[in-house]
Write a protein that holds these residues in place. Structure first.
Motif, PDB file in Angstrom:
ATOM      1  N   TRP A 136       0.861  -1.196   0.000  1.00  0.00           N
ATOM      2  CA  TRP A 136       0.000   0.000   0.000  1.00  0.00           C
ATOM      3  C   TRP A 136       0.894   1.242   0.000  1.00  0.00           C
ATOM      4  O   TRP A 136       0.837   2.070   0.891  1.00  0.00           O
ATOM      5  N   ASP A 137       1.681   1.368  -1.030  1.00  0.00           N
ATOM      6  CA  ASP A 137       2.658   2.451  -1.055  1.00  0.00           C
ATOM      7  C   ASP A 137       1.989   3.827  -1.010  1.00  0.00           C
ATOM      8  O   ASP A 137       2.518   4.762  -0.408  1.00  0.00           O
ATOM      9  N   TRP A 138       0.809   3.935  -1.615  1.00  0.00           N
ATOM     10  CA  TRP A 138       0.092   5.215  -1.637  1.00  0.00           C
ATOM     11  C   TRP A 138      -0.305   5.662  -0.227  1.00  0.00           C
ATOM     12  O   TRP A 138      -0.413   6.856   0.059  1.00  0.00           O
ATOM     13  N   ALA A 139      -0.537   4.680   0.665  1.00  0.00           N
ATOM     14  CA  ALA A 139      -1.021   5.004   2.015  1.00  0.00           C
ATOM     15  C   ALA A 139       0.038   5.717   2.845  1.00  0.00           C
ATOM     16  O   ALA A 139      -0.292   6.433   3.799  1.00  0.00           O
ATOM     17  N   LYS A 140       1.307   5.523   2.488  1.00  0.00           N
ATOM     18  CA  LYS A 140       2.361   6.139   3.295  1.00  0.00           C
ATOM     19  C   LYS A 140       2.280   7.667   3.249  1.00  0.00           C
ATOM     20  O   LYS A 140       2.704   8.349   4.187  1.00  0.00           O
ATOM     21  N   TYR A 141       1.718   8.197   2.158  1.00  0.00           N
ATOM     22  CA  TYR A 141       1.589   9.649   2.065  1.00  0.00           C
ATOM     23  C   TYR A 141       0.520  10.171   3.023  1.00  0.00           C
ATOM     24  O   TYR A 141       0.670  11.243   3.621  1.00  0.00           O
ATOM     25  N   ILE A 142      -0.558   9.415   3.166  1.00  0.00           N
ATOM     26  CA  ILE A 142      -1.609   9.793   4.127  1.00  0.00           C
ATOM     27  C   ILE A 142      -1.049   9.733   5.543  1.00  0.00           C
ATOM     28  O   ILE A 142      -1.271  10.628   6.365  1.00  0.00           O
ATOM     29  N   VAL A 143      -0.294   8.659   5.828  1.00  0.00           N
ATOM     30  CA  VAL A 143       0.303   8.497   7.156  1.00  0.00           C
ATOM     31  C   VAL A 143       1.279   9.638   7.438  1.00  0.00           C
ATOM     32  O   VAL A 143       1.259  10.235   8.525  1.00  0.00           O
ATOM     33  N   ALA A 144       2.123   9.938   6.478  1.00  0.00           N
ATOM     34  CA  ALA A 144       3.117  10.990   6.679  1.00  0.00           C
ATOM     35  C   ALA A 144       2.453  12.337   6.905  1.00  0.00           C
ATOM     36  O   ALA A 144       2.870  13.118   7.774  1.00  0.00           O
ATOM     37  N   LEU A 145       1.382  12.614   6.138  1.00  0.00           N
ATOM     38  CA  LEU A 145       0.680  13.882   6.307  1.00  0.00           C
ATOM     39  C   LEU A 145       0.020  13.960   7.678  1.00  0.00           C
ATOM     40  O   LEU A 145       0.074  14.993   8.352  1.00  0.00           O
ATOM     41  N   GLY A 146      -0.585  12.849   8.114  1.00  0.00           N
ATOM     42  CA  GLY A 146      -1.196  12.822   9.448  1.00  0.00           C
ATOM     43  C   GLY A 146      -0.161  12.992  10.544  1.00  0.00           C
ATOM     44  O   GLY A 146      -0.395  13.693  11.537  1.00  0.00           O
ATOM     45  N   ALA A 147       0.980  12.340  10.375  1.00  0.00           N
ATOM     46  CA  ALA A 147       2.048  12.471  11.372  1.00  0.00           C
ATOM     47  C   ALA A 147       2.552  13.906  11.444  1.00  0.00           C
ATOM     48  O   ALA A 147       2.802  14.437  12.530  1.00  0.00           O
ATOM     49  N   LEU A 148       2.692  14.539  10.276  1.00  0.00           N
ATOM     50  CA  LEU A 148       3.139  15.937  10.260  1.00  0.00           C
ATOM     51  C   LEU A 148       2.145  16.839  10.966  1.00  0.00           C
ATOM     52  O   LEU A 148       2.531  17.734  11.733  1.00  0.00           O
ATOM     53  N   LYS A 149       0.859  16.621  10.723  1.00  0.00           N
ATOM     54  CA  LYS A 149      -0.168  17.404  11.408  1.00  0.00           C
ATOM     55  C   LYS A 149      -0.081  17.194  12.919  1.00  0.00           C
ATOM     56  O   LYS A 149      -0.147  18.144  13.710  1.00  0.00           O
ATOM     57  N   GLY A 150       0.079  15.913  13.315  1.00  0.00           N
ATOM     58  CA  GLY A 150       0.150  15.604  14.743  1.00  0.00           C
ATOM     59  C   GLY A 150       1.351  16.244  15.409  1.00  0.00           C
ATOM     60  O   GLY A 150       1.248  16.827  16.486  1.00  0.00           O
ATOM     61  N   MET A 151       2.495  16.164  14.759  1.00  0.00           N
ATOM     62  CA  MET A 151       3.713  16.726  15.348  1.00  0.00           C
ATOM     63  C   MET A 151       3.670  18.256  15.364  1.00  0.00           C
ATOM     64  O   MET A 151       4.247  18.889  16.240  1.00  0.00           O
ATOM     65  N   THR A 152       2.968  18.839  14.397  1.00  0.00           N
ATOM     66  CA  THR A 152       2.820  20.293  14.390  1.00  0.00           C
ATOM     67  C   THR A 152       2.016  20.765  15.591  1.00  0.00           C
ATOM     68  O   THR A 152       2.369  21.750  16.250  1.00  0.00           O
ATOM     69  N   THR A 153       0.935  20.038  15.912  1.00  0.00           N
ATOM     70  CA  THR A 153       0.129  20.424  17.085  1.00  0.00           C
ATOM     71  C   THR A 153       0.889  20.174  18.382  1.00  0.00           C
ATOM     72  O   THR A 153       0.753  20.938  19.336  1.00  0.00           O
ATOM     73  N   VAL A 154       1.694  19.110  18.415  1.00  0.00           N
ATOM     74  CA  VAL A 154       2.526  18.868  19.607  1.00  0.00           C
ATOM     75  C   VAL A 154       3.470  20.046  19.833  1.00  0.00           C
ATOM     76  O   VAL A 154       3.622  20.549  20.958  1.00  0.00           O
ATOM     77  N   LEU A 155       4.101  20.492  18.768  1.00  0.00           N
ATOM     78  CA  LEU A 155       5.012  21.633  18.877  1.00  0.00           C
ATOM     79  C   LEU A 155       4.276  22.891  19.321  1.00  0.00           C
ATOM     80  O   LEU A 155       4.774  23.672  20.135  1.00  0.00           O
ATOM     81  N   LEU A 156       3.072  23.083  18.811  1.00  0.00           N
ATOM     82  CA  LEU A 156       2.303  24.277  19.153  1.00  0.00           C
ATOM     83  C   LEU A 156       1.906  24.278  20.623  1.00  0.00           C
ATOM     84  O   LEU A 156       2.113  25.264  21.338  1.00  0.00           O
ATOM     85  N   VAL A 157       1.334  23.172  21.092  1.00  0.00           N
ATOM     86  CA  VAL A 157       0.902  23.113  22.486  1.00  0.00           C
ATOM     87  C   VAL A 157       2.108  23.174  23.423  1.00  0.00           C
ATOM     88  O   VAL A 157       2.064  23.797  24.479  1.00  0.00           O
ATOM     89  N   SER A 158       3.197  22.539  23.019  1.00  0.00           N
ATOM     90  CA  SER A 158       4.429  22.611  23.806  1.00  0.00           C
ATOM     91  C   SER A 158       4.914  24.048  23.906  1.00  0.00           C
ATOM     92  O   SER A 158       5.330  24.510  24.977  1.00  0.00           O
ATOM     93  N   ALA A 159       4.845  24.779  22.786  1.00  0.00           N
ATOM     94  CA  ALA A 159       5.278  26.182  22.789  1.00  0.00           C
ATOM     95  C   ALA A 159       4.428  27.019  23.735  1.00  0.00           C
ATOM     96  O   ALA A 159       4.936  27.861  24.484  1.00  0.00           O
TER      97      ALA A 159
END
Length: 590
Positions: free
Chosen positions: A341-364
């Motif tokens: 499911w090579d196409w799915a890795k892009y969805i996962v990566a985008l979700g992970a980026l969104k998640g890590m962005t909110t972690v950084l924001l709340v941490s800030a």
């Protein structure tokens, strides 16, 4: 107008009085006199305990401009989810499953989640009773005194800087996956600096700059962004679980615990990193409309949701791919590629980026509020306590903390950051649990001497037995130590429960099953500390040594002067009120 060393003004300045306005730093003679008084001042600060009223009113007023109360329980739940679900699950799950726990990494998350939930209960009671930006720093000042609070404060700041740096570097890894690249394709490799520090990460710097702008602009704006991003993130998590289970292979669970129980707890001590962030929600109590209702719902609700998501995600990952083949940088993306499911890795990566962005924001948002409250006490320069009049946010603290985070993120490898972060976090959570027991069982002027002695003995038994169990676990494969230390812990906790009356009941919301839950929190946190590697403890010791040097040379004298100035002001006000009362009485008599 001057209040607590801060002039009421708009804008950012860099004058000497913004940093060291206290009497001890007015001249070299004053400073020399302060240094010679260090032992007496250290004793005074170590024995001094703040009060709820002081933290809620006097200390908070030193920022001159109040933070805006814009948050409710819905905001806090999403802040909690946004703060926690980030690189801990999307990176460390694969690393710990491959190297230590195997498919049993799901049990590692259960252990870490239970420990984190116990800590959440302790934090919640404090946050409801003392709703200020200082979080655990304020709680420890009230119950364990200035000195303990300062040591914890330094580690709180370290926790946030390291946590933010680790997430920023993980952001680069998933961004590389999204671009069909390897993480090091976006990094500058300097071979002479070694693998631990030589992979320079400019992408992480760019992400942190963007987060700084948003965090400085508005707390409510940050909340709205976090909410939208976290909803998208949860949709991606549900997709990963469903799609992953469709591609599950039960034979990947044939070797469920390759390294036994030790592997599970070794992974658990590092995966505690995945729960770091919920304490940032407690720092938002000062900006919460109804702390008594909103904080318990926000903190406990977000932790239950997060733990459930972690267990499902980790179980899914190990069903999709054999734990020995899991990629350490982007485990979920690579796992989908491995099942076609090579196409799915892009969805996962985008979700992970969104998640890590909110972690950084709340941490800030959280780390800036910690630093703001610490600076209000002058343990750190009061310049950091200034709140911008226009945005209602602590601009100086936000920019400074994220600047430090960017420097660490630029140089340091994730594995070093995650272990060191776990030590700081577990240490602070343990102290907060101790502080809660002190709060419930000790009240100055009310608790008898006999009950004080009982409380101290019980705490020594709880702490000593917990350290003994952790030490025995780290040094021995046997069982004799547990048979000795376990009953000692039961005696200490049971002695508090049956032998010491509670001196203070919570007014609005309290931890259930006191003293058992706080005592369990102490035991589990110390036990997990015993599973962390020696090098991380050396780094932790070096940092703590640096904190002590700063405190003895600067922080002690600044906070001592500020406290004495405040006490003198209160005494003058008290005498003035007596005079006024006398005049009123005389006028009435006449």
């Amino acid at each position: 107008m001057v209040d607590g060393g801060l002039e009421k003004r708009r804008g950012c300045t860099f004058r000497r009085n913004d940093f060291f306005p206290e009497e001890s730093f007015k001249s070299w003679g004053n400073y020399k006199s302060a240094i010679t008084s260090t032992p007496a001042r250290l004793k005074d600060r170590a024995m001094n305990r703040s009060s709820d009223q002081t933290e809620l009113v006097e200390i908070k007023s030193r920022s001159n401009v109040e933070m805006k109360k814009t948050l409710n329980w819905w905001d806090l739940i999403w802040f909690g989810i946004g703060a926690v679900i980030g690189s801990g699950i999307f990176v460390l799950t694969g690393l710990e499953a491959r190297d230590h726990a195997g498919p049993a990494v799901v049990l590692s998350f259960v252990v870490s989640g239970v420990s984190a939930l116990f800590s959440v209960f302790c934090y919640t009671e404090f946050a409801v009773e003392i709703p200020v930006a200082g979080g655990s720093f304020a709680y420890l000042r009230v119950e364990l005194g200035d000195f303990v609070a300062y040591i914890a404060a330094g580690n709180i700041l370290l926790e946030y800087v390291i946590g933010g740096a680790a997430v920023a570097r993980s952001w680069t890894s998933y961004f590389a996956t999204l671009c069909d690249k390897k993480p090091d394709d976006f990094r500058i490799i300097v071979d002479s600096m070694g693998d631990d520090y030589g992979h320079l990460d400019p992408v992480a710097i760019g992400v942190l700059i963007a987060i700084t702008v948003l965090a400085v602009y508005s707390t409510k704006g940050s909340s709205i962004f976090n909410y939208v991003a976290s909803v998208f993130h949860m949709v991606v998590i549900i997709f990963i679980i469903i799609a992953g289970l469709i591609n599950a292979k039960t034979e990947n669970y044939s070797e469920f615990t390759p390294n036994g129980v030790r592997g599970i707890f070794k992974a658990s001590s590092v995966l505690f990193f995945a729960y770091v962030g919920f304490d940032a929600v407690s720092t938002m109590a000062e900006e919460t409309k109804n702390p008594a209702r909103d904080i318990p719902i926000g903190l406990v609700g977000s932790m239950v949701i997060t733990t459930t998501a972690y267990c499902l995600l980790s179980a899914t990952l190990c069903l999709m791919q054999n734990y020995k083949e899991i990629d350490k940088n982007a485990p979920f993306s690579v796992a989908f590629s491995s099942v076609g499911w090579d196409w799915a890795k892009y969805i996962v990566a985008l979700g992970a980026l969104k998640g890590m962005t909110t972690v950084l924001l709340v941490s800030a948002v959280g780390q800036a509020r910690y630093l703001t409250h610490i600076a209000r006490t002058h343990m750190m320069p009061p310049w950091f306590a200034q709140v911008d009049e226009r945005t209602g946010t602590p601009m100086n603290a936000t920019i400074s903390m994220l600047g430090a985070t960017a420097v660490i993120a630029f140089f340091t490898d994730l594995s070093i950051l995650s272990n060191l972060l776990s030590i700081s976090t577990l240490f602070i959570f343990m102290l907060v649990a101790v502080a809660l027991l002190v709060r419930r069982y000790y009240s100055s002027g009310e608790t008898t001497k006999e009950n004080q002695v009982k409380l101290i003995v019980c705490l020594v038994l709880i702490l000593g037995s917990s350290i003994g169990i952790a030490g025995y676990w780290a040094a021995s494969e046997g069982w004799v130590g547990y048979v000795i230390a376990g009953p000692v812990w039961l005696v200490g906790t049971g002695g508090l429960w049956l032998g010491v009356p509670q001196a203070k009941k919570p007014k609005l919301w309290g931890v259930p099953l006191v003293p058992w839950i706080p005592s369990l929190s102490i035991a589990i946190n110390i036990f997990l500390l015993g599973s962390i590697d020696k090098d991380s403890f050396i780094r932790f010791t070096v940092w703590t040594g640096f904190l002590l040097v700063y405190y003895v040379l600067l922080g002690l004298h600044a906070s001592y002067d500020t406290a004495k100035e405040f006490e003198n002001t209160k005494e003058v006000e008290k005498q003035f009120n007596k005079v006024e009362d006398g005049k009123v009485y005389e006028a009435v008599s006449n």
